[in-house]
Design a protein around this motif. Sequence first.
Motif, PDB file in Angstrom:
ATOM      1  N   LEU A  32      11.472  22.931 -10.240  1.00 25.48           N
ATOM      2  CA  LEU A  32      11.789  23.847 -11.342  1.00 25.48           C
ATOM      3  C   LEU A  32      12.266  23.071 -12.558  1.00 25.48           C
ATOM      4  O   LEU A  32      11.916  23.403 -13.698  1.00 25.48           O
ATOM      5  CB  LEU A  32      12.875  24.838 -10.898  1.00 25.48           C
ATOM      6  N   ALA A  33      13.064  22.036 -12.322  1.00 21.89           N
ATOM      7  CA  ALA A  33      13.644  21.276 -13.433  1.00 21.89           C
ATOM      8  C   ALA A  33      12.583  20.559 -14.246  1.00 21.89           C
ATOM      9  O   ALA A  33      12.780  20.287 -15.435  1.00 21.89           O
ATOM     10  CB  ALA A  33      14.667  20.270 -12.904  1.00 21.89           C
ATOM     11  N   THR A  34      11.455  20.219 -13.626  1.00 25.44           N
ATOM     12  CA  THR A  34      10.391  19.516 -14.343  1.00 25.44           C
ATOM     13  C   THR A  34       9.239  20.454 -14.704  1.00 25.44           C
ATOM     14  O   THR A  34       8.158  20.008 -15.072  1.00 25.44           O
ATOM     15  CB  THR A  34       9.865  18.349 -13.496  1.00 25.44           C
ATOM     16  N   ASN A  35       9.483  21.756 -14.566  1.00 24.51           N
ATOM     17  CA  ASN A  35       8.529  22.792 -14.993  1.00 24.51           C
ATOM     18  C   ASN A  35       7.198  22.727 -14.267  1.00 24.51           C
ATOM     19  O   ASN A  35       6.163  23.095 -14.837  1.00 24.51           O
ATOM     20  CB  ASN A  35       8.286  22.706 -16.513  1.00 24.51           C
ATOM     21  N   ASN A  36       7.207  22.276 -13.011  1.00 23.66           N
ATOM     22  CA  ASN A  36       5.940  22.293 -12.259  1.00 23.66           C
ATOM     23  C   ASN A  36       6.134  22.757 -10.819  1.00 23.66           C
ATOM     24  O   ASN A  36       5.576  22.166  -9.899  1.00 23.66           O
ATOM     25  CB  ASN A  36       5.290  20.906 -12.291  1.00 23.66           C
TER      26      ASN A  36
ATOM     27  N   PRO B 148       0.854  -1.195   0.000  1.00 28.11           N
ATOM     28  CA  PRO B 148       0.000   0.000   0.000  1.00 28.11           C
ATOM     29  C   PRO B 148       0.887   1.241   0.000  1.00 28.11           C
ATOM     30  O   PRO B 148       1.835   1.336   0.789  1.00 28.11           O
ATOM     31  CB  PRO B 148      -0.798  -0.141   1.292  1.00 28.11           C
ATOM     32  N   LYS B 149       0.618   2.145  -0.878  1.00 25.57           N
ATOM     33  CA  LYS B 149       1.474   3.325  -1.033  1.00 25.57           C
ATOM     34  C   LYS B 149       0.637   4.589  -0.898  1.00 25.57           C
ATOM     35  O   LYS B 149      -0.585   4.565  -1.095  1.00 25.57           O
ATOM     36  CB  LYS B 149       2.185   3.292  -2.384  1.00 25.57           C
ATOM     37  N   ILE B 150       1.329   5.637  -0.571  1.00 26.30           N
ATOM     38  CA  ILE B 150       0.686   6.952  -0.465  1.00 26.30           C
ATOM     39  C   ILE B 150       1.134   7.766  -1.666  1.00 26.30           C
ATOM     40  O   ILE B 150       2.334   7.927  -1.906  1.00 26.30           O
ATOM     41  CB  ILE B 150       1.079   7.655   0.841  1.00 26.30           C
ATOM     42  N   ASP B 151       0.183   8.261  -2.391  1.00 22.99           N
ATOM     43  CA  ASP B 151       0.485   9.060  -3.589  1.00 22.99           C
ATOM     44  C   ASP B 151       0.332  10.533  -3.238  1.00 22.99           C
ATOM     45  O   ASP B 151      -0.775  11.065  -3.181  1.00 22.99           O
ATOM     46  CB  ASP B 151      -0.457   8.675  -4.733  1.00 22.99           C
ATOM     47  N   LEU B 152       1.467  11.192  -3.005  1.00 20.18           N
ATOM     48  CA  LEU B 152       1.440  12.632  -2.729  1.00 20.18           C
ATOM     49  C   LEU B 152       1.543  13.456  -4.018  1.00 20.18           C
ATOM     50  O   LEU B 152       1.611  14.682  -3.960  1.00 20.18           O
ATOM     51  CB  LEU B 152       2.605  13.000  -1.796  1.00 20.18           C
ATOM     52  N   GLY B 153       1.535  12.754  -5.148  1.00 18.63           N
ATOM     53  CA  GLY B 153       1.690  13.462  -6.420  1.00 18.63           C
ATOM     54  C   GLY B 153       3.153  13.578  -6.789  1.00 18.63           C
ATOM     55  O   GLY B 153       4.057  13.211  -6.037  1.00 18.63           O
ATOM     56  N   SER B 154       3.401  14.073  -7.974  1.00 14.37           N
ATOM     57  CA  SER B 154       4.776  14.216  -8.452  1.00 14.37           C
ATOM     58  C   SER B 154       5.470  15.367  -7.726  1.00 14.37           C
ATOM     59  O   SER B 154       4.825  16.291  -7.207  1.00 14.37           O
ATOM     60  CB  SER B 154       4.798  14.475  -9.958  1.00 14.37           C
ATOM     61  N   ASP B 155       6.803  15.297  -7.684  1.00 21.22           N
ATOM     62  CA  ASP B 155       7.576  16.401  -7.118  1.00 21.22           C
ATOM     63  C   ASP B 155       7.279  17.679  -7.882  1.00 21.22           C
ATOM     64  O   ASP B 155       7.107  17.665  -9.115  1.00 21.22           O
ATOM     65  CB  ASP B 155       9.071  16.093  -7.187  1.00 21.22           C
ATOM     66  N   ARG B 156       7.233  18.790  -7.162  1.00 19.53           N
ATOM     67  CA  ARG B 156       6.970  20.093  -7.798  1.00 19.53           C
ATOM     68  C   ARG B 156       8.310  20.826  -7.911  1.00 19.53           C
ATOM     69  O   ARG B 156       8.733  21.532  -6.997  1.00 19.53           O
ATOM     70  CB  ARG B 156       5.967  20.888  -6.975  1.00 19.53           C
TER      71      ARG B 156
END
Length: 776
Positions: A286-290, A276-284
């Motif tokens: 600068l390098a990935t433009n988010n 079971p995993k916790i999905d906090l979303g992708s890293d925010r």
Amino acid sequence: MMKCVKIILFYIFISCAVFDATAQSISVNDSYTAQQLVENVLVNSSCANVSNFVVKGDSFSGTRNSYGYFNSGTSNFPFAEGVLLSTWSSKNSEGPYISNRGGGNSSWIGDSDLEQAIGITNTVNATILEFDFIALTDFISFNYIFASNEYQDDFPCNYSDGFAFLIKEKNTASYINLAVLPESSTPVSSKNIHPLINAIPNSTEPIKSCGPENEFFFGGYNTVTSPINYAGQTKVLTAQTNVQPGKTYHIKLVIADQRNQYFDSAVFLEAGSFLPKIDLGSDRLLATNNPICFGESYTIDTKLPSSLGYTYKWFKDNVEFTNNSPTFLVTSPGIYKVDVQLTTSCVATEEIKIEYTPEIILNDTSLTQCDIDNDGISIFNLTKVDAIVKNNASNLSAVVYYESLVDAVAKNNPITNPTSYSNKFNNQSLFARVSNSFNCANYAEVKLIISNNAIANQNPISTCDTDGTNDGLSQFDLNVQVTPQVLTGLHTGLIVEYFLNHTDAIDQQNVLPNIFKNTVATQQIIYARIVNGTDCYAITPIVLKVNTFDPTNFQDETLFLCQTGSINLTVNSGFSSYLWNTGASSNTITVTSPGDYSVTVTNFDGCKKTKKIRVDVSGIGTITGVKVNDFEGNKNSITIEYNGIGDYEFSIDGSFFQDSPMFNGVAPGEYLVYVRDKNGCGISIPYVAYVLDYPRYFTPNNDGYNDIWVIKNMDDLPQSTLYIFDRYGKLLKQLNETDNGWNGTFNGFALPTDDYWFHLKLENGKTIIGHFSLKR
């Protein structure tokens, strides 16, 4: 003997190579039960509540299983250990790779759920691992690698074995396949993941070529040093999905051959990856433009309902916060982590990296515009303050203007005509929206102000028409002739621009060049826009006047000066000033020598005009001789020979003068010839000329008329002798310059009517011969 040694060494080398390859291979144990494979390998944690284990596979060999546990040992296989499902004996998966090996049996059936999930038919040799689990979080995933012997020749261009990771909520009908390419519904297979397939030249089989498909996910082809016995494999892939905590789900992991049982495939599942995993979303980042926009807050959400009663610990950069909540409000950058106590013995951990964009620094500003009719409304070019608003930052978006801050934030109703915006009232505020490359925005206020600066009425700017056309058009140097007057009394730093009309001055369009030639003859109004940075300080009309000056009798001319004389050079009076090239300043000068003279006159408008006068010398001519052509009747002529520096005309009677010195058709007689200077310098001393001729007949009948044949003016030919003959050459009479002529007799007898001849011998030896008639 040496040949035998080489053979022995070759076999020792091959044995060592095979041993080394074997040592670098994975190992497979096919004795694990379904429960062991799930609980002890795939899950291997107290954090998963799993049950109802089923495994099915090889149904024909009797002693071998097509599933099992694998361990990478000392090989470079990406997973240290895990679960293996294959379409042949799982032990055959141990490396190294040996081509053209296959297994399975046509009596070993396929799987209909797999066929339905990925859209294929005729599957055989299916291996299935199934179990139930109760979701503790809202997200599950596990890592896997797909390997296949179909990664050879042109097989990936044509077909592929199939596998699927199927999940559904228990006691429901429809499965979802998790073995798909990231962010798509495309099943993972050798047909959907492969590099460029080239045709093989000189092959006995027709090899098809095809382009690459999702090549980024292809892990590479295998060789005799590979830890697994498959021709090729994918990179590590992840199967994942969202679930609802507390609900029971059924998992079915299945792989099968399609049609052909001899080219086998396998899927390797990483041990311990099904948790079971916790999905906090992708890293925010600068390098990935988010990244997160400067000044904004961001909520990290575990998406776990509070009703589950889990305990939460939140950390920023390893510093714990007091916050037992499924969410955390972020206001600054850092590495955030959450520990969720799912059960007494299970803690799920996840972290997320948060970065913020740099602050977008904008400037509030104002824009001042002039008003045409003093009603407080004018036209503004908002783009003139773009650079000021953006602080001259080149990496920001274009500025978009709105009439309210609410619209700017919501990106509603942008001003579509920023270069010609009409304000609604004086001191109206607009709002500029500017964003960076991360689509973060900031806002600045731009106040629209109507200028009320008063400018004194401007004196007309006059110039003279000096281009020689006298058409009322002339060039103005606006910066030199106009700008100083406009800026008199105003503060420094202002500049002036000029426009043909008031509208252009307001819009600041079609700026006139500094060197401007008026387009309306004699007088024209243009408009000066006084600019203070981006602001309009004032607009004022400028009258341009072009004064024409074309005095009468002012053409260039040439005059003549008689030798040893003088001449007056004169132009009209009534001008404000005169300036001769001699330095004189009156309207008349006297000159005594030839040359080029000029005078510049100035009228009371300050306009100048220059007249050039060429003075040439002239004089009285001198006659040096006369050339006479006589004894020719009506062809008699006089040509006057002369010298002198003047321009002359000629006469042989002192009354009629002509330009040519030659006179034709001259009657016999005495003439006084003259040379006269056309420029008024005088006439020459007369010169005497004689034209001689003889009568063509005479009538000696004593009537007192034409009784004597005589050559007129022969007495002017001293030492000349005249001989008269009859038609037979008999000499009848000899005369000299003192004789009166011949009366038509010979020895006292009258001669008859007839033609007679004469010879006139001149002093210079020339002889003139002619004939005449005697008529009775």
